[in-house]
Write an enzyme that holds these catalytic residues in place. Structure first.
Site, short mmCIF file in Angstrom:
data_model
loop_
_atom_site.label_atom_id
_atom_site.label_comp_id
_atom_site.label_asym_id
_atom_site.label_seq_id
_atom_site.Cartn_x
_atom_site.Cartn_y
_atom_site.Cartn_z
N PHE A 165 0.82 -1.22 0.00
CA PHE A 165 0.00 0.00 0.00
C PHE A 165 0.86 1.28 0.00
O PHE A 165 0.89 2.03 -0.99
CB PHE A 165 -0.93 -0.06 1.22
N ALA A 174 9.08 -2.78 3.66
CA ALA A 174 8.63 -4.18 3.68
C ALA A 174 8.36 -4.65 5.10
O ALA A 174 9.21 -4.52 5.99
CB ALA A 174 9.68 -5.08 3.03
N ALA A 175 7.19 -5.19 5.31
CA ALA A 175 6.82 -5.68 6.64
C ALA A 175 5.56 -6.51 6.53
O ALA A 175 4.79 -6.38 5.58
CB ALA A 175 6.57 -4.49 7.58
N GLU A 176 5.36 -7.34 7.51
CA GLU A 176 4.03 -7.86 7.79
C GLU A 176 3.37 -6.74 8.59
O GLU A 176 3.94 -6.27 9.58
CB GLU A 176 4.12 -9.15 8.61
N THR A 192 5.99 2.78 12.84
CA THR A 192 4.60 3.07 13.18
C THR A 192 4.47 3.70 14.57
O THR A 192 5.34 3.49 15.43
CB THR A 192 3.80 1.75 13.14
N ASP A 193 3.35 4.40 14.78
CA ASP A 193 3.09 4.95 16.13
C ASP A 193 2.79 3.84 17.13
O ASP A 193 2.83 4.06 18.34
CB ASP A 193 1.92 5.95 16.08
N GLU A 194 2.49 2.62 16.63
CA GLU A 194 2.06 1.55 17.53
C GLU A 194 3.18 1.10 18.47
O GLU A 194 2.93 0.45 19.48
CB GLU A 194 1.51 0.36 16.73
N TYR A 237 2.70 -7.47 16.26
CA TYR A 237 3.11 -6.56 15.17
C TYR A 237 3.92 -5.39 15.73
O TYR A 237 5.03 -5.11 15.27
CB TYR A 237 1.87 -6.03 14.43
N LYS A 251 7.90 -4.35 15.14
CA LYS A 251 8.33 -3.07 14.57
C LYS A 251 9.24 -2.34 15.57
O LYS A 251 10.24 -1.73 15.19
CB LYS A 251 7.12 -2.19 14.24
N ASN A 273 -2.48 5.16 8.11
CA ASN A 273 -2.64 5.70 6.74
C ASN A 273 -3.93 5.19 6.13
O ASN A 273 -4.41 4.11 6.48
CB ASN A 273 -1.50 5.20 5.86
N LEU A 317 -9.10 -1.25 8.32
CA LEU A 317 -10.46 -0.76 8.59
C LEU A 317 -11.12 0.00 7.43
O LEU A 317 -12.22 -0.37 7.00
CB LEU A 317 -10.47 0.13 9.85
N ASN A 359 -13.41 4.86 15.80
CA ASN A 359 -13.68 3.98 14.66
C ASN A 359 -15.11 4.15 14.15
O ASN A 359 -15.35 4.17 12.94
CB ASN A 359 -13.43 2.52 15.04
P1 NAD Z 1 1.43 -3.63 3.25
O1 NAD Z 1 1.12 -4.84 4.07
O2 NAD Z 1 0.39 -3.04 2.36
O3 NAD Z 1 2.69 -3.93 2.33
C1 NAD Z 1 3.80 -4.62 2.79
C2 NAD Z 1 4.64 -5.02 1.57
O4 NAD Z 1 5.82 -5.70 2.05
C3 NAD Z 1 3.94 -5.98 0.62
O5 NAD Z 1 4.13 -5.56 -0.72
C4 NAD Z 1 4.61 -7.32 0.88
O6 NAD Z 1 4.63 -8.17 -0.26
C5 NAD Z 1 6.02 -6.88 1.26
N1 NAD Z 1 6.72 -7.87 2.08
C6 NAD Z 1 6.24 -8.56 3.15
N2 NAD Z 1 7.18 -9.40 3.61
C7 NAD Z 1 8.28 -9.23 2.84
C8 NAD Z 1 9.57 -9.81 2.83
N3 NAD Z 1 9.93 -10.74 3.73
N4 NAD Z 1 10.46 -9.39 1.89
C9 NAD Z 1 10.11 -8.46 0.97
N5 NAD Z 1 8.89 -7.89 0.92
C10 NAD Z 1 7.99 -8.27 1.85
O7 NAD Z 1 1.97 -2.56 4.30
P2 NAD Z 1 1.79 -0.97 4.32
O8 NAD Z 1 0.52 -0.65 4.99
O9 NAD Z 1 2.10 -0.43 2.99
O10 NAD Z 1 2.96 -0.59 5.34
C11 NAD Z 1 4.27 -0.33 4.85
C12 NAD Z 1 5.16 0.02 6.03
O11 NAD Z 1 4.63 1.15 6.71
C13 NAD Z 1 5.27 -1.09 7.07
O12 NAD Z 1 6.62 -1.13 7.52
C14 NAD Z 1 4.33 -0.65 8.18
O13 NAD Z 1 4.78 -1.15 9.42
C15 NAD Z 1 4.47 0.86 8.09
N6 NAD Z 1 3.30 1.62 8.55
C16 NAD Z 1 2.06 1.37 8.02
C17 NAD Z 1 0.98 2.14 8.44
C18 NAD Z 1 -0.40 1.92 7.87
O14 NAD Z 1 -1.36 2.54 8.33
N7 NAD Z 1 -0.57 1.09 6.85
C19 NAD Z 1 1.15 3.14 9.40
C20 NAD Z 1 2.43 3.37 9.91
C21 NAD Z 1 3.50 2.61 9.46
P1 TYD Z 2 -6.59 -1.37 11.49
O1 TYD Z 2 -6.99 -0.77 10.19
O2 TYD Z 2 -6.38 -2.84 11.57
O3 TYD Z 2 -5.29 -0.57 11.95
P2 TYD Z 2 -4.53 -0.60 13.40
O4 TYD Z 2 -5.00 -1.74 14.20
O5 TYD Z 2 -3.12 -0.79 12.96
O6 TYD Z 2 -4.79 0.72 14.02
O7 TYD Z 2 -7.68 -1.00 12.57
C1 TYD Z 2 -8.02 0.35 12.83
C2 TYD Z 2 -9.01 0.35 13.97
O8 TYD Z 2 -10.22 -0.29 13.52
C3 TYD Z 2 -8.55 -0.44 15.18
O9 TYD Z 2 -8.99 0.21 16.37
C4 TYD Z 2 -9.25 -1.77 15.04
C5 TYD Z 2 -10.54 -1.41 14.35
N1 TYD Z 2 -11.09 -2.47 13.47
C6 TYD Z 2 -12.41 -2.91 13.63
O10 TYD Z 2 -13.14 -2.41 14.51
N2 TYD Z 2 -12.87 -3.90 12.83
C7 TYD Z 2 -12.10 -4.50 11.89
O11 TYD Z 2 -12.58 -5.44 11.19
C8 TYD Z 2 -10.75 -4.04 11.71
C9 TYD Z 2 -9.86 -4.66 10.68
C10 TYD Z 2 -10.28 -3.01 12.53
#
Ligand code: NAD
Ligand code: TYD
Length: 355
Positions: free
Chosen positions: A12, A83-85, A135-137, A161, A165, A191, A201, A260
């Site tokens: 993403f 890259a991350a889970e 992340t802020d988490e 998670y 991180k 994001n 969500l 939420n």
């Molecule tokens: P995402 O899950 O959409 O994408 C993760 C990507 O990493 C995928 O393309 C996946 O294929 C790749 N990946 C997973 N394991 C891998 C491995 N072992 N080697 C190479 N590639 C691998 O995640 P996202 O939401 O785009 O988040 C990106 C980064 O931003 C992460 O580090 C996450 O912790 C951080 N982040 C995300 C948010 C959010 O709201 N999404 C907020 C703050 C920080």
């Molecule tokens: P999420 O998008 O998983 O992000 P994060 O847990 O990293 O903040 O969830 C955002 C908020 O929405 C969180 O408080 C959990 C809640 N949530 C639901 O209530 N139902 C759902 O099915 C999901 C995925 C999240």
């Protein structure tokens, strides 16, 4: 040509960042190292396919030989490590991959950069820079009246998670302190925007509502998150990558705290206004069992980023949501392709018969 290595660029935020970076810095070659897990989709960057400046390499960041060989082969002087889970619920269900990718994978990247950048410094075309995305988490959870987290708030991660991180952040910090590797860390709030996998969500609510399917809300829906539009995040990342101070951490947030339920109601209102069929979308809201260890509230103090690098968010929540919803409305096929795969099994495991 100067080369940037982006990890996780098929996900993403990574795909939004690569698109933005390619527009802003066309003089760079971009290498996207992505394992293409369930969350990685090369379709997200289909517009760059065929560009001589963009290469997608399918591979694991925890594969030391592969990562090292990339640093040897390409003149990489910038790393942006996404890259991350990334999904909390999956980390509760199966934490192993989070430790492997988020901790071990980050270690492999830092170690390869150290070996190649610091030991062969004279061969580099420019001063290298490594941006670690976090992340802020990692700071844990806030009570309602507590002040927002600053960069010096203690780490107190609550989910597997967040813990993985946090571990990665500590390694990144140590590589700066011990070896002088020029690492910057950013900790960002939630994001939202185009290309987000529909397990999170906001896209989950949109996808379920479009299909008139139940929208699962954990607990009472009163947990609070700070929502940032992904393009604002990408702008902040480029600022930090280019002008952030090595060894420093920068919080990135929107000062846009919402419960939420508030978020869900706003999405449903926008969709309801656009739909001609009059289906009562709020009836889809379904309260389900709460997430274990569910963090109550996240909020970030972003004074440092604003003061040092002049960044502030530009996209309001209403505008960002409208853009996001319009994007998903135009991408029904993208959603159905995702939903036809393994994601269906995940939904069944996570929510049972509730949705
Ligand atoms: P995402 O899950 O959409 O994408 C993760 C990507 O990493 C995928 O393309 C996946 O294929 C790749 N990946 C997973 N394991 C891998 C491995 N072992 N080697 C190479 N590639 C691998 O995640 P996202 O939401 O785009 O988040 C990106 C980064 O931003 C992460 O580090 C996450 O912790 C951080 N982040 C995300 C948010 C959010 O709201 N999404 C907020 C703050 C920080
Ligand atoms: P999420 O998008 O998983 O992000 P994060 O847990 O990293 O903040 O969830 C955002 C908020 O929405 C969180 O408080 C959990 C809640 N949530 C639901 O209530 N139902 C759902 O099915 C999901 C995925 C999240």
């Amino acid at each position: 040509m100067t080369t940037i290595l982006v990890t996780g660029g098929a996900g993403f935020i990574g795909s939004n960042f690569i698109r933005y970076f390619a527009q802003q810095r066309p003089e760079f070659n971009i290498i996207n190292l992505d394992l293409l897990t369930y969350a990685g989709n090369p379709e997200n960057l289909i517009d760059l396919e065929g560009s001589p400046h963009y290469t997608l390499i399918q591979g694991d960041i925890a594969d030391q030989a592969l990562v090292y060989s990339l640093f040897k082969r390409y003149p990489i002087t910038r790393v942006v490590h996404f890259a991350a889970e990334s999904h909390v619920d999956r980390s509760i269900m199966a934490p192993d991959a989070f430790v492997r990718t988020n901790v071990q994978g980050t270690f492999v990247l830092l170690e390869s950069a150290r070996q190649l950048w610091l030991e062969e410094k004279s061969k580099l075309e420019e001063e290298p820079r490594f941006l670690h995305i976090s992340t802020d988490e990692v700071y844990g959870s806030l009570k309602s009246q507590e002040p927002a987290f600053t960069e010096s708030s203690p780490y107190a991660p609550n989910s597997p998670y967040a813990a993985s991180k946090a571990s990665a952040d500590l390694l990144a910090r140590a590589y700066y302190k011990t070896y002088g590797l020029p690492v910057m860390i950013t900790n960002c709030s939630n994001n939202y925007g185009p290309y987000q996998f529909p397990e999170k969500l906001i896209p989950l609510v949109i996808a379920q509502a479009l299909d008139h399917k139940p929208i699962p809300i954990y607990g009472k829906g009163d947990n609070i998150r700070d929502w940032l539009y992904v393009e604002d995040h990408c702008r902040a990342l480029l600022r930090v990558l280019e002008d952030g101070r090595p060894g420093e951490t920068y919080n990135i947030g929107a000062q846009n705290e919402r419960s939420n339920l508030e978020v869900v109601h706003q999405i449903l209102q926008i969709l309801q206004d656009q739909q001609a069929d009059g289906y009562p979308l709020t009836d889809l809201i379904t309260f389900v069992k709460d997430r274990p260890g569910h963090d109550w509230r996240y909020a970030l103090d972003t004074t440092k980023l604003n003061r040092e690098l002049g960044w502030r968010p530009e996209v309001s929540f209403t505008t960002g949501l409208e853009r996001t919803i319009n994007w998903y409305l135009g991408q029904r096929d993208w959603i159905s392709r995702i939903k036809s795969g393994l994601y269906r099994d995940y939904l069944a495991r996570q929510y049972g018969s509730a949705i």
